[in-house]
Design a protein around this motif. Sequence first.
Motif, PDB file in Angstrom:
ATOM      1  N   ASN A   1       0.693  -0.979   0.177  1.00  0.00           N
ATOM      2  CA  ASN A   1       0.042   0.354  -0.751  1.00  0.00           C
ATOM      3  C   ASN A   1       1.071   0.872   0.001  1.00  0.00           C
ATOM      4  O   ASN A   1       0.673   2.350  -0.591  1.00  0.00           O
ATOM      5  N   PHE A   2       1.837   1.342   1.360  1.00  0.00           N
ATOM      6  CA  PHE A   2       2.686   2.261   0.356  1.00  0.00           C
ATOM      7  C   PHE A   2       3.549   2.453  -0.414  1.00  0.00           C
ATOM      8  O   PHE A   2       3.787   3.354  -1.135  1.00  0.00           O
ATOM      9  N   ALA A   3       3.701   1.224  -1.407  1.00  0.00           N
ATOM     10  CA  ALA A   3       4.438   1.474  -3.030  1.00  0.00           C
ATOM     11  C   ALA A   3       3.322   2.568  -3.541  1.00  0.00           C
ATOM     12  O   ALA A   3       3.864   2.754  -4.666  1.00  0.00           O
ATOM     13  N   THR A   4       2.546   1.919  -3.436  1.00  0.00           N
ATOM     14  CA  THR A   4       1.053   2.252  -5.102  1.00  0.00           C
ATOM     15  C   THR A   4       1.471   4.002  -4.309  1.00  0.00           C
ATOM     16  O   THR A   4       0.819   3.970  -5.328  1.00  0.00           O
TER      17      THR A   4
ATOM     18  N   HIS B   1      -1.052  11.748  -1.468  1.00  0.00           N
ATOM     19  CA  HIS B   1      -0.376  10.810  -1.880  1.00  0.00           C
ATOM     20  C   HIS B   1       0.899  10.483  -1.222  1.00  0.00           C
ATOM     21  O   HIS B   1       1.371   8.877  -0.619  1.00  0.00           O
ATOM     22  N   VAL B   2       1.603  11.335  -1.112  1.00  0.00           N
ATOM     23  CA  VAL B   2       2.575  11.262  -0.003  1.00  0.00           C
ATOM     24  C   VAL B   2       2.951  11.553   1.591  1.00  0.00           C
ATOM     25  O   VAL B   2       2.868  10.184   2.522  1.00  0.00           O
ATOM     26  N   ALA B   3       1.907  11.738   2.251  1.00  0.00           N
ATOM     27  CA  ALA B   3       0.842  12.314   3.523  1.00  0.00           C
ATOM     28  C   ALA B   3      -0.207   9.883   3.049  1.00  0.00           C
ATOM     29  O   ALA B   3       0.830  10.134   4.924  1.00  0.00           O
ATOM     30  N   ARG B   4      -0.378   9.932   2.766  1.00  0.00           N
ATOM     31  CA  ARG B   4      -0.921   8.328   2.752  1.00  0.00           C
ATOM     32  C   ARG B   4      -0.031   7.101   2.883  1.00  0.00           C
ATOM     33  O   ARG B   4       0.329   6.078   3.704  1.00  0.00           O
ATOM     34  N   ALA B   5       1.456   7.256   1.942  1.00  0.00           N
ATOM     35  CA  ALA B   5       2.910   6.712   2.058  1.00  0.00           C
ATOM     36  C   ALA B   5       3.266   6.509   3.164  1.00  0.00           C
ATOM     37  O   ALA B   5       3.915   5.542   3.863  1.00  0.00           O
ATOM     38  N   HIS B   6       3.438   8.050   4.261  1.00  0.00           N
ATOM     39  CA  HIS B   6       3.991   7.611   5.658  1.00  0.00           C
ATOM     40  C   HIS B   6       3.280   7.006   6.659  1.00  0.00           C
ATOM     41  O   HIS B   6       3.691   7.064   7.246  1.00  0.00           O
ATOM     42  N   ASP B   7       1.730   6.933   6.216  1.00  0.00           N
ATOM     43  CA  ASP B   7       0.704   6.276   7.025  1.00  0.00           C
ATOM     44  C   ASP B   7       1.007   4.856   6.952  1.00  0.00           C
ATOM     45  O   ASP B   7       1.055   4.322   8.048  1.00  0.00           O
TER      46      ASP B   7
ATOM     47  N   GLN C   1       8.466  22.820   3.581  1.00  0.00           N
ATOM     48  CA  GLN C   1       9.031  21.334   4.459  1.00  0.00           C
ATOM     49  C   GLN C   1       7.634  21.098   5.304  1.00  0.00           C
ATOM     50  O   GLN C   1       6.958  19.410   6.278  1.00  0.00           O
ATOM     51  N   GLN C   2       6.967  21.578   5.651  1.00  0.00           N
ATOM     52  CA  GLN C   2       5.925  21.462   6.185  1.00  0.00           C
ATOM     53  C   GLN C   2       4.642  20.937   6.154  1.00  0.00           C
ATOM     54  O   GLN C   2       4.009  19.885   6.339  1.00  0.00           O
ATOM     55  N   ASP C   3       4.579  20.772   4.705  1.00  0.00           N
ATOM     56  CA  ASP C   3       3.890  19.929   3.970  1.00  0.00           C
ATOM     57  C   ASP C   3       3.750  18.401   4.063  1.00  0.00           C
ATOM     58  O   ASP C   3       2.478  17.155   4.443  1.00  0.00           O
ATOM     59  N   VAL C   4       4.835  18.221   3.468  1.00  0.00           N
ATOM     60  CA  VAL C   4       5.075  15.815   3.435  1.00  0.00           C
ATOM     61  C   VAL C   4       5.040  15.629   4.837  1.00  0.00           C
ATOM     62  O   VAL C   4       5.219  15.615   5.096  1.00  0.00           O
TER      63      VAL C   4
END
Length: 318
Positions: A218-221, A272-278, A312-315
């Motif tokens: 899921n992270f990779a997606t 998408h980047v935020a969900r990847a971090h999750d 910086q504060q966004d990702v």
Amino acid sequence: MHAGIVGDAMTPDLKRSLAAQREVIDERLARLVPRALPGQTALDEAIAASVLAPGKRLRPMMTVLVAMDLGGDVDVAVDAGCAIEMVHAASLTLDDLPSMDDASLRRGRPAVHAAYGEDVAILAAIAALSGAFETLAKLSGASDAVRSQSVVILTRAVGVSGLVAGQLADLRDGAHQRDVTDIAATNSLKTGSLFSAAVEIGAVVAGADHGVRIALRNFATELGHAFQLLDDLLDQDANAGRTGKDVGKDIGKSTIGSVIGSESVVGRIRAHVARAHDFLNESVGPKSLMHGCVDFIFQEAMPVTEGSSLRQQDVGAQ
């Protein structure tokens, strides 16, 4: 919960650590790259130009970092990551061909077919692919189960449910009007497949359970979606020096950016980047070096536009 590149996430120590991992990968890749028979100099040089061209080595880095996070054998992960990099290199060589995207520049250098001819470029791509699977089949220090699972994972990523499917969809359907869902599905196949293989093989090397592997997929997606959106965004940039490849190749092609506009694309990348971090938090935890690796990609590459820069504060802050 990971907070992106806030605070000390992109410290000099982290940058040095990522650079050290990339150096190890580069050194090992140079040893594993397939070599042509004596006298077949053009083919030998074309394989090396394809596989060893300067790059971020993101996919092998992902394999290594996941294996490290999960307590796996780093040496095995490095070799497995190099196999994935060979596949990535082969895909770029084929993608650049006149019958595909017809690109003349890749990673700041002439595309392989432009430098050595289409015939040699195709053979170099096949050599890189065969070298990748031989590397996985021979993984030193790995069990037979790890070797076989890794081969299966990478085979699926390359084949008719992965890169091949994504490339055909992009070639055949890209010139026609598509909705965002269809474009995203193509992006997932074309870009997300190797990301998924990279992290899942890292998990296999470490003996991770099924739940961890699912979270990593899921992270990779999510990362694949963000990465392809970024690539489409940079394709609109007039300066090829930022990407190391031809720009403007997506003109006339239906991309998510052409459907919803660049400003909205930046917002989608952030999401998408935020969900990847999750999903990273769920699979390898908030202290993983992978968080910093992801942030570094987008912090360095995002074009700055008023009101939409990925600061910086966004990702990963959501």
